[in-house]
Design a protein around this motif. Structure first.
Motif, short mmCIF file in Angstrom:
data_model
loop_
_atom_site.label_atom_id
_atom_site.label_comp_id
_atom_site.label_asym_id
_atom_site.label_seq_id
_atom_site.Cartn_x
_atom_site.Cartn_y
_atom_site.Cartn_z
N GLU A 67 -11.75 10.93 -20.98
CA GLU A 67 -13.04 11.51 -21.63
C GLU A 67 -12.97 10.76 -23.49
N VAL A 68 -12.33 10.62 -23.35
CA VAL A 68 -11.73 8.96 -24.70
C VAL A 68 -12.51 7.59 -23.94
N GLN A 69 -13.39 7.70 -24.87
CA GLN A 69 -14.09 5.88 -24.72
C GLN A 69 -14.04 5.50 -26.61
N VAL A 70 -13.38 4.27 -26.68
CA VAL A 70 -12.85 4.08 -28.43
C VAL A 70 -13.26 2.65 -28.82
N PHE A 71 -14.11 2.04 -29.25
CA PHE A 71 -13.66 0.36 -30.05
C PHE A 71 -13.78 0.49 -30.51
N VAL A 72 -13.27 -0.99 -30.32
CA VAL A 72 -11.39 -2.09 -31.58
C VAL A 72 -12.29 -2.74 -31.99
N MET A 73 -11.95 -2.61 -33.62
CA MET A 73 -11.76 -4.46 -33.65
C MET A 73 -10.76 -4.70 -34.44
N VAL A 74 -10.44 -5.86 -33.59
CA VAL A 74 -8.93 -6.54 -33.80
C VAL A 74 -9.25 -8.12 -34.56
N GLY A 75 -8.20 -8.31 -36.14
CA GLY A 75 -8.44 -9.44 -36.25
C GLY A 75 -6.75 -9.58 -36.64
N LEU A 76 -6.64 -11.15 -36.19
CA LEU A 76 -5.73 -12.11 -35.32
C LEU A 76 -5.34 -12.54 -37.15
N GLN A 77 -4.06 -12.68 -37.38
CA GLN A 77 -3.98 -14.12 -38.94
C GLN A 77 -4.02 -14.89 -38.30
N SER A 78 -3.80 -15.84 -37.05
CA SER A 78 -3.97 -16.97 -36.19
C SER A 78 -5.18 -17.14 -35.74
N GLN A 79 -6.17 -17.74 -35.52
CA GLN A 79 -7.37 -17.93 -34.87
C GLN A 79 -7.24 -19.56 -33.93
N ALA A 80 -5.90 -19.93 -33.87
CA ALA A 80 -5.74 -21.26 -33.16
C ALA A 80 -5.94 -20.66 -31.65
N GLU A 81 -6.25 -22.33 -31.07
CA GLU A 81 -6.46 -21.57 -29.84
C GLU A 81 -5.83 -21.11 -28.47
N SER A 82 -4.39 -21.38 -28.52
CA SER A 82 -3.93 -20.37 -28.10
C SER A 82 -3.19 -19.31 -28.58
N LEU A 84 -5.36 -17.64 -30.32
CA LEU A 84 -6.79 -16.47 -29.40
C LEU A 84 -6.32 -16.13 -27.37
N SER A 85 -5.62 -17.59 -27.23
CA SER A 85 -5.71 -17.11 -25.30
C SER A 85 -5.13 -16.38 -24.94
N ALA A 86 -3.50 -16.37 -25.98
CA ALA A 86 -3.02 -15.18 -25.53
C ALA A 86 -2.85 -14.12 -26.33
N PHE A 87 -4.00 -13.45 -26.31
CA PHE A 87 -4.42 -11.88 -26.92
C PHE A 87 -5.05 -11.37 -25.88
N GLU A 88 -6.67 -12.74 -25.93
CA GLU A 88 -6.79 -11.92 -24.32
C GLU A 88 -5.77 -12.15 -23.08
N ALA A 89 -5.26 -12.88 -23.00
CA ALA A 89 -4.22 -13.10 -21.77
C ALA A 89 -3.78 -11.20 -21.61
N ARG A 90 -3.63 -10.67 -23.10
CA ARG A 90 -2.71 -9.50 -23.48
C ARG A 90 -3.84 -8.23 -22.86
N THR A 131 1.23 -3.56 -32.41
CA THR A 131 2.61 -4.31 -32.58
C THR A 131 3.00 -5.09 -31.65
N ALA A 132 1.27 -5.60 -31.20
CA ALA A 132 0.97 -6.88 -30.62
C ALA A 132 1.27 -8.07 -31.80
N PRO A 133 2.15 -9.24 -31.20
CA PRO A 133 2.65 -10.16 -31.58
C PRO A 133 0.59 -10.71 -32.28
N ASN A 134 0.69 -11.56 -33.48
CA ASN A 134 -0.52 -11.90 -34.22
C ASN A 134 -1.92 -10.71 -34.41
#
Length: 166
Positions: A67-82, A84-90, A131-134
């Motif tokens: 019943e619930v659909q949400v768009f979530v905007m996320v800002g990261l502390q670091s935009q280093a490629e590693s 970014l890739s870690a967040f995408e994998a998560r 609570t996810a890293p970065n």
């Protein structure tokens, strides 16, 4: 990366399959104006080249209890490629996250999430995402209703553009 150069018949095949991926090869061939064997060969090439990435049923999330659909905007502390890739994998590991897109601008990612109810989404938000890293910032927008949800690409726009350049 696709290397096959698409001709008008290939584009028509893609357009028809995008509309109805369950039609028979015979019906597809009839709609695009060729016989069935070359149509099937073309579809296989389009699949091998990555133009067709899969076939999916368009399920009704609400009918299934989501019943619930949400768009979530996320800002990261670091935009280093590693990072970014870690967040995408998560994101790929979180079942409630149905889409994840990296953006240019004020936020780093936008996520499309579905949940059966607000408490399930809140548990995901507070227990996993925040609570996810970065992760530095999270803003959420609850979908009230959808006005349009079209998959794929607008082939009529593509054909119009190609006719102007030919």
């Amino acid at each position: 990366m696709p290397t096959h150069r698409l001709d008008p018949i290939d584009r028509k095949i893609l357009s028809e399959l995008q509309t109805d991926g369950r039609m028979t090869n015979v019906e597809l061939a009839r709609r695009v104006g060729i016989s069935a064997p070359p149509c099937l060969r073309r579809v296989r090439v389009l699949e091998e080249q990555g133009y067709i990435q899969g076939y999916h049923a368009d399920v009704d999330a609400r009918a299934l209890g989501f019943e619930v659909q949400v768009f979530v905007m996320v800002g990261l502390q670091s935009q280093a490629e590693s990072d970014l890739s870690a967040f995408e994998a998560r994101c790929r590991d979180w079942p409630l996250v149905r889409e994840c897109h990296m953006l240019n601008g004020e936020v780093d990612f936008i996520l499309k999430c579905v949940a059966p109810d607000l408490s399930t989404f809140q548990s995901f938000l507070t227990g996993d995402l925040l609570t996810a890293p970065n992760v530095a910032s999270v803003k959420t927008s609850l979908v009230i209703r959808g006005a349009k949800d079209e998959p794929g690409v607008p082939f009529d726009v593509l054909e119009e553009r190609l006719s102007r350049t030919a």
